[in-house]
Design a protein around this motif. Structure first.
Motif, PDB file in Angstrom:
ATOM      1  N   GLU A  79      93.760  74.218  46.633  1.00  0.00           N
ATOM      2  CA  GLU A  79      95.035  74.942  46.657  1.00  0.00           C
ATOM      3  C   GLU A  79      96.080  74.223  45.814  1.00  0.00           C
ATOM      4  OE1 GLU A  79      95.981  75.326  50.800  1.00  0.00           O
ATOM      5  OE2 GLU A  79      94.598  77.002  51.072  1.00  0.00           O
ATOM      6  N   ASN A  82      95.477  74.793  42.100  1.00  0.00           N
ATOM      7  CA  ASN A  82      95.753  76.148  41.633  1.00  0.00           C
ATOM      8  C   ASN A  82      97.133  76.651  42.061  1.00  0.00           C
ATOM      9  OD1 ASN A  82      93.179  76.494  40.439  1.00  0.00           O
ATOM     10  ND2 ASN A  82      92.324  76.834  42.460  1.00  0.00           N
ATOM     11  N   GLU A  85      99.230  79.782  40.607  1.00  0.00           N
ATOM     12  CA  GLU A  85      98.378  80.585  39.740  1.00  0.00           C
ATOM     13  C   GLU A  85      97.577  81.559  40.596  1.00  0.00           C
ATOM     14  OE1 GLU A  85      95.903  78.132  37.312  1.00  0.00           O
ATOM     15  OE2 GLU A  85      97.541  76.770  36.845  1.00  0.00           O
ATOM     16  N   GLU A  86      97.311  82.703  40.042  1.00  0.00           N
ATOM     17  CA  GLU A  86      96.486  83.669  40.737  1.00  0.00           C
ATOM     18  C   GLU A  86      95.027  83.300  40.504  1.00  0.00           C
ATOM     19  OE1 GLU A  86      95.548  88.450  40.803  1.00  0.00           O
ATOM     20  OE2 GLU A  86      97.408  87.733  39.908  1.00  0.00           O
ATOM     21  N   VAL A  88      91.100  84.362  41.320  1.00  0.00           N
ATOM     22  CA  VAL A  88      90.206  85.408  41.771  1.00  0.00           C
ATOM     23  C   VAL A  88      88.879  84.758  42.126  1.00  0.00           C
ATOM     24  CG1 VAL A  88      89.047  87.571  41.176  1.00  0.00           C
ATOM     25  CG2 VAL A  88      91.342  87.095  40.288  1.00  0.00           C
TER      26      VAL A  88
END
Length: 92
Positions: A79, A82, A85-86, A88
């Motif tokens: 976490e 990132n 940031e998105e 996927v």
């Protein structure tokens, strides 16, 4: 509502206790409706300030706990990596 009214929250944990407090001054109006309205307006403006102060304290407390543990869990590390940031996730 003749006296100052405290708006207070207390955080209690096994190793710490912290009190957060704001004072809401008494209404200057003799009209009961106007006094209640002024009191609610003051309360409405102070609650977000109290929430902000609590959030700052708890965020600092969480950082202290992480440092005391010495490392981040795998999920927390991912976490942090990132953050903002998105991401996927692949289901396949």
């Amino acid at each position: 509502m003749a006296a100052n009214t405290p708006l207070q929250a207390i955080y209690t944990a096994p190793d710490a206790t912290k009190s957060f407090q704001f004072t809401i001054p008494p209404a200057s109006s003799q009209d009961p409706f106007a006094a209640k309205q002024a009191h609610l307006e003051a309360l409405r403006s102070e609650v977000p300030k109290l929430q902000d102060e609590i959030n700052v304290y708890l965020t600092a407390k969480m950082e202290e706990d992480k440092k005391a543990q010495g490392q981040l869990s795998e999920k927390e590390a991912k976490e942090e990596e990132n953050y903002g940031e998105e991401v996927v996730e692949d289901d396949a």
